[in-house]
Write a protein that holds these residues in place. Structure first.
Motif, PDB file in Angstrom:
ATOM      1  N   ASP A 116      48.463   3.089  -3.336  1.00  0.00           N
ATOM      2  CA  ASP A 116      48.251   4.229  -4.228  1.00  0.00           C
ATOM      3  C   ASP A 116      48.112   3.691  -5.649  1.00  0.00           C
ATOM      4  OD1 ASP A 116      48.137   6.559  -5.645  1.00  0.00           O
ATOM      5  OD2 ASP A 116      49.899   7.479  -4.720  1.00  0.00           O
ATOM      6  N   LEU A 117      46.867   3.452  -6.047  1.00  0.00           N
ATOM      7  CA  LEU A 117      46.617   2.868  -7.363  1.00  0.00           C
ATOM      8  C   LEU A 117      47.068   3.791  -8.485  1.00  0.00           C
ATOM      9  CD1 LEU A 117      43.111   1.218  -6.859  1.00  0.00           C
ATOM     10  CD2 LEU A 117      45.376   0.235  -6.515  1.00  0.00           C
ATOM     11  N   ALA A 118      47.163   5.094  -8.213  1.00  0.00           N
ATOM     12  CA  ALA A 118      47.554   6.049  -9.247  1.00  0.00           C
ATOM     13  C   ALA A 118      48.971   5.808  -9.741  1.00  0.00           C
ATOM     14  CB  ALA A 118      47.423   7.484  -8.723  1.00  0.00           C
ATOM     15  N   VAL A 119      49.813   5.198  -8.908  1.00  0.00           N
ATOM     16  CA  VAL A 119      51.192   4.905  -9.320  1.00  0.00           C
ATOM     17  C   VAL A 119      51.430   3.403  -9.451  1.00  0.00           C
ATOM     18  CG1 VAL A 119      52.090   7.038  -8.335  1.00  0.00           C
ATOM     19  CG2 VAL A 119      52.090   4.960  -6.943  1.00  0.00           C
ATOM     20  N   GLY A 120      50.351   2.620  -9.419  1.00  0.00           N
ATOM     21  CA  GLY A 120      50.473   1.179  -9.613  1.00  0.00           C
ATOM     22  C   GLY A 120      50.859   0.408  -8.374  1.00  0.00           C
ATOM     23  N   MET A 121      50.617   0.988  -7.216  1.00  0.00           N
ATOM     24  CA  MET A 121      50.920   0.313  -5.953  1.00  0.00           C
ATOM     25  C   MET A 121      49.623  -0.244  -5.382  1.00  0.00           C
ATOM     26  SD  MET A 121      52.627  -0.762  -3.473  1.00  0.00           S
ATOM     27  CE  MET A 121      52.613  -1.055  -1.708  1.00  0.00           C
ATOM     28  N   LEU A 122      49.432  -1.585  -5.508  1.00  0.00           N
ATOM     29  CA  LEU A 122      48.182  -2.205  -5.076  1.00  0.00           C
ATOM     30  C   LEU A 122      48.015  -2.199  -3.570  1.00  0.00           C
ATOM     31  CD1 LEU A 122      47.994  -5.333  -7.419  1.00  0.00           C
ATOM     32  CD2 LEU A 122      46.786  -3.159  -7.654  1.00  0.00           C
ATOM     33  N   GLY A 123      49.108  -2.031  -2.849  1.00  0.00           N
ATOM     34  CA  GLY A 123      48.991  -1.918  -1.407  1.00  0.00           C
ATOM     35  C   GLY A 123      49.911  -2.839  -0.647  1.00  0.00           C
ATOM     36  N   ALA A 124      50.362  -2.354   0.500  1.00  0.00           N
ATOM     37  CA  ALA A 124      50.953  -3.249   1.481  1.00  0.00           C
ATOM     38  C   ALA A 124      49.839  -4.172   1.952  1.00  0.00           C
ATOM     39  CB  ALA A 124      51.552  -2.455   2.636  1.00  0.00           C
ATOM     40  N   ASN A 125      50.185  -5.313   2.528  1.00  0.00           N
ATOM     41  CA  ASN A 125      49.149  -6.317   2.770  1.00  0.00           C
ATOM     42  C   ASN A 125      49.465  -7.098   4.041  1.00  0.00           C
ATOM     43  OD1 ASN A 125      47.171  -8.359   2.499  1.00  0.00           O
ATOM     44  ND2 ASN A 125      47.298  -8.231   0.271  1.00  0.00           N
ATOM     45  N   GLY A 126      48.528  -7.082   4.969  1.00  0.00           N
ATOM     46  CA  GLY A 126      48.711  -7.834   6.201  1.00  0.00           C
ATOM     47  C   GLY A 126      48.505  -9.332   6.032  1.00  0.00           C
ATOM     48  N   ILE A 127      47.997  -9.760   4.874  1.00  0.00           N
ATOM     49  CA  ILE A 127      47.788 -11.180   4.601  1.00  0.00           C
ATOM     50  C   ILE A 127      49.054 -11.747   3.970  1.00  0.00           C
ATOM     51  CG2 ILE A 127      46.423 -12.884   3.342  1.00  0.00           C
ATOM     52  CD1 ILE A 127      44.095 -10.901   3.409  1.00  0.00           C
ATOM     53  N   VAL A 128      49.714 -12.661   4.656  1.00  0.00           N
ATOM     54  CA  VAL A 128      50.960 -13.235   4.154  1.00  0.00           C
ATOM     55  C   VAL A 128      50.686 -14.034   2.880  1.00  0.00           C
ATOM     56  CG1 VAL A 128      52.874 -14.790   4.679  1.00  0.00           C
ATOM     57  CG2 VAL A 128      51.952 -13.299   6.465  1.00  0.00           C
ATOM     58  N   GLY A 129      51.348 -13.653   1.785  1.00  0.00           N
ATOM     59  CA  GLY A 129      51.133 -14.313   0.506  1.00  0.00           C
ATOM     60  C   GLY A 129      49.921 -13.818  -0.244  1.00  0.00           C
ATOM     61  N   GLY A 130      49.299 -12.750   0.226  1.00  0.00           N
ATOM     62  CA  GLY A 130      48.060 -12.273  -0.393  1.00  0.00           C
ATOM     63  C   GLY A 130      48.247 -11.581  -1.725  1.00  0.00           C
ATOM     64  N   GLY A 131      49.474 -11.193  -2.059  1.00  0.00           N
ATOM     65  CA  GLY A 131      49.681 -10.419  -3.273  1.00  0.00           C
ATOM     66  C   GLY A 131      49.695 -11.220  -4.560  1.00  0.00           C
ATOM     67  N   GLY A 132      49.949 -12.525  -4.473  1.00  0.00           N
ATOM     68  CA  GLY A 132      50.046 -13.339  -5.682  1.00  0.00           C
ATOM     69  C   GLY A 132      48.813 -13.313  -6.554  1.00  0.00           C
ATOM     70  N   PRO A 133      47.640 -13.650  -6.027  1.00  0.00           N
ATOM     71  CA  PRO A 133      46.425 -13.608  -6.843  1.00  0.00           C
ATOM     72  C   PRO A 133      46.106 -12.210  -7.364  1.00  0.00           C
ATOM     73  CG  PRO A 133      46.078 -14.917  -4.858  1.00  0.00           C
ATOM     74  CD  PRO A 133      47.396 -14.229  -4.688  1.00  0.00           C
ATOM     75  N   LEU A 134      46.392 -11.183  -6.562  1.00  0.00           N
ATOM     76  CA  LEU A 134      46.108  -9.813  -6.990  1.00  0.00           C
ATOM     77  C   LEU A 134      46.940  -9.442  -8.212  1.00  0.00           C
ATOM     78  CD1 LEU A 134      46.049  -7.943  -3.544  1.00  0.00           C
ATOM     79  CD2 LEU A 134      44.113  -8.809  -4.850  1.00  0.00           C
ATOM     80  N   ILE A 135      48.221  -9.768  -8.173  1.00  0.00           N
ATOM     81  CA  ILE A 135      49.094  -9.370  -9.275  1.00  0.00           C
ATOM     82  C   ILE A 135      48.811 -10.191 -10.518  1.00  0.00           C
ATOM     83  CG2 ILE A 135      51.186 -10.810  -9.137  1.00  0.00           C
ATOM     84  CD1 ILE A 135      51.021  -6.953  -9.126  1.00  0.00           C
ATOM     85  N   CYS A 136      48.333 -11.412 -10.346  1.00  0.00           N
ATOM     86  CA  CYS A 136      47.902 -12.180 -11.524  1.00  0.00           C
ATOM     87  C   CYS A 136      46.720 -11.495 -12.197  1.00  0.00           C
ATOM     88  CB  CYS A 136      47.530 -13.607 -11.121  1.00  0.00           C
ATOM     89  SG  CYS A 136      48.948 -14.689 -10.856  1.00  0.00           S
ATOM     90  N   GLY A 137      45.872 -10.868 -11.410  1.00  0.00           N
ATOM     91  CA  GLY A 137      44.728 -10.143 -11.972  1.00  0.00           C
ATOM     92  C   GLY A 137      45.150  -8.955 -12.805  1.00  0.00           C
ATOM     93  N   THR A 138      46.085  -8.147 -12.290  1.00  0.00           N
ATOM     94  CA  THR A 138      46.533  -6.983 -13.061  1.00  0.00           C
ATOM     95  C   THR A 138      47.301  -7.425 -14.302  1.00  0.00           C
ATOM     96  OG1 THR A 138      48.630  -6.721 -11.846  1.00  0.00           O
ATOM     97  CG2 THR A 138      46.684  -5.593 -10.968  1.00  0.00           C
ATOM     98  N   ALA A 139      48.069  -8.523 -14.175  1.00  0.00           N
ATOM     99  CA  ALA A 139      48.833  -9.015 -15.321  1.00  0.00           C
ATOM    100  C   ALA A 139      47.909  -9.546 -16.415  1.00  0.00           C
ATOM    101  CB  ALA A 139      49.799 -10.115 -14.872  1.00  0.00           C
ATOM    102  N   LEU A 140      46.844 -10.228 -16.002  1.00  0.00           N
ATOM    103  CA  LEU A 140      45.876 -10.714 -16.978  1.00  0.00           C
ATOM    104  C   LEU A 140      45.207  -9.542 -17.689  1.00  0.00           C
ATOM    105  CD1 LEU A 140      44.272 -12.984 -18.331  1.00  0.00           C
ATOM    106  CD2 LEU A 140      42.683 -12.916 -16.385  1.00  0.00           C
ATOM    107  N   ALA A 141      44.871  -8.505 -16.926  1.00  0.00           N
ATOM    108  CA  ALA A 141      44.259  -7.314 -17.530  1.00  0.00           C
ATOM    109  C   ALA A 141      45.195  -6.690 -18.552  1.00  0.00           C
ATOM    110  CB  ALA A 141      43.900  -6.304 -16.440  1.00  0.00           C
ATOM    111  N   GLY A 142      46.483  -6.593 -18.186  1.00  0.00           N
ATOM    112  CA  GLY A 142      47.445  -6.017 -19.108  1.00  0.00           C
ATOM    113  C   GLY A 142      47.616  -6.851 -20.358  1.00  0.00           C
ATOM    114  N   LYS A 143      47.603  -8.164 -20.190  1.00  0.00           N
ATOM    115  CA  LYS A 143      47.735  -9.061 -21.353  1.00  0.00           C
ATOM    116  C   LYS A 143      46.543  -8.911 -22.287  1.00  0.00           C
ATOM    117  CE  LYS A 143      48.373 -13.920 -22.609  1.00  0.00           C
ATOM    118  NZ  LYS A 143      48.587 -15.304 -22.121  1.00  0.00           N
ATOM    119  N   LEU A 144      45.331  -8.852 -21.720  1.00  0.00           N
ATOM    120  CA  LEU A 144      44.129  -8.724 -22.539  1.00  0.00           C
ATOM    121  C   LEU A 144      44.090  -7.378 -23.258  1.00  0.00           C
ATOM    122  CD1 LEU A 144      41.469 -10.317 -20.162  1.00  0.00           C
ATOM    123  CD2 LEU A 144      42.485 -11.330 -22.218  1.00  0.00           C
ATOM    124  N   LYS A 145      44.592  -6.327 -22.598  1.00  0.00           N
ATOM    125  CA  LYS A 145      44.617  -4.997 -23.213  1.00  0.00           C
ATOM    126  C   LYS A 145      45.768  -4.837 -24.197  1.00  0.00           C
ATOM    127  CE  LYS A 145      44.495  -2.804 -19.241  1.00  0.00           C
ATOM    128  NZ  LYS A 145      44.449  -1.694 -18.244  1.00  0.00           N
TER     129      LYS A 145
END
Length: 308
Positions: free
Chosen positions: A90-119
């Motif tokens: 649910d992107l509306a509340v900042g939940m990028l998703g549960a993930n069937g890929i083990v360890g898949g969340g690391g790169p995704l959260i770096c993306g949102t963090a980079l966006a937040g830093k740039l903004k």
């Protein structure tokens, strides 16, 4: 924490009837981790979850009624019944998703963090992962990238002792996952995951540091799941009575109740009322999910691509 517990206990019971499609991986026992962390987050913050994601979803503000419909595969679900248990988002509340890929969340959260830093909006990202994912290259690469770019990220390792059926004492090379933080030049913190207040305090410090430009933190929450890796897992790899002993002596909800009633912050009657309200909400969500419509054949090819 009570909402997560009742949600998981109900899914556990209903999955055994064969009515719920797909697989489910339950979070019961780990409630203090998601709750203690997510209480510090706001609408601009993001989390990335795991295949064991129901607790993270609820703690971040995803609607439990929509989640229940999603797990039952109904069109009214959070993801229209197309994702099921392992892919609630649910992107509306900042939940990028549960993930069937083990360890898949690391790169995704770096993306949102980079966006937040740039903004410059002082948002942070939290990547939840397990002891199994702590050995994945994606997590190592994400931690390195987060340090190099000084990203506002908390890498939250939920060490429940078992990567599927393999003990972390056998599969993880060091005593503590948090010890690996030194290799990436970030702080490492170890927390008792059965103690909500300990998690809350440690997470608050790490999140505040990230918001103020202090960079990433690796935080290891030592905890335990009550149910198997997946529903149907008989947990023969665990010692006899191990789970029952944890429920009786270390359970986060019991510890919370003892502490807040002992010091007079909350009365037992208030907690009982919360428990009753939560149980009714979960019961009602199941009744609704059972009667809600399934996705139609025409829905099959929708939501495949994002429209910008």
């Amino acid at each position: 924490m009570r909402t997560i517990r009742e949600f998981e206990e109900r899914v556990h019971n209903d999955f055994a009837t064969g009515e719920i499609p797909g697989f489910v991986h339950l979070y019961a026992g780990e409630e203090a981790s998601a709750t203690g962390v997510c209480m510090h987050l706001n609408g601009n913050d993001y989390i990335a979850s795991t295949h064991r994601g129901h607790g993270h979803c609820i703690a971040k503000g995803v609607d439990p009624v929509g989640m229940m419909a999603e797990i039952w595969g109904k069109a009214t679900g959070t993801c229209k019944g197309k994702g099921g248990s392992m892919h609630i988002a649910d992107l509306a509340v900042g939940m990028l998703g549960a993930n069937g890929i083990v360890g898949g969340g690391g790169p995704l959260i770096c993306g949102t963090a980079l966006a937040g830093k740039l903004k410059g909006d002082k948002s942070v990202g939290v990547c939840f992962f397990g002891d199994g994912a702590s050995n994945q290259g994606t997590i190592f690469e994400a931690m390195n990238l987060a340090t190099v770019w000084n990203l506002p990220v908390i890498f939250l390792a939920e060490n429940n002792g078992y990567a599927e059926a393999t003990s972390s004492t056998f599969s993880v090379s060091c005593d503590n996952i948090a010890d690996r933080a030194a290799a990436f030049g970030m702080p490492g913190v170890i927390v008792d995951g059965f103690d909500f207040f300990a998690v809350y305090e440690a997470a608050g410090e790490a999140i505040e540091r990230a918001r103020n430009g202090g960079g990433p933190t690796l935080m290891e929450v030592k905890v335990s799941r009550y149910y198997g890796h997946f529903e149907g897992d008989q947990q023969t790899y665990r010692a006899p009575g191990e789970v029952q002993k944890l429920r009786e002596t270390k359970d986060c909800l019991l510890q919370f109740r003892r502490r807040v009633t002992a010091n007079g912050e909350i009365t037992a009657e208030q907690l009982d009322a919360i428990d009753a309200d939560v149980l009714k909400m979960i019961d009602d969500s199941v009744v609704k999910a059972k009667s809600d419509p399934k996705p139609a054949p025409a829905d099959l090819m929708t939501d495949v691509y994002v429209s910008y």
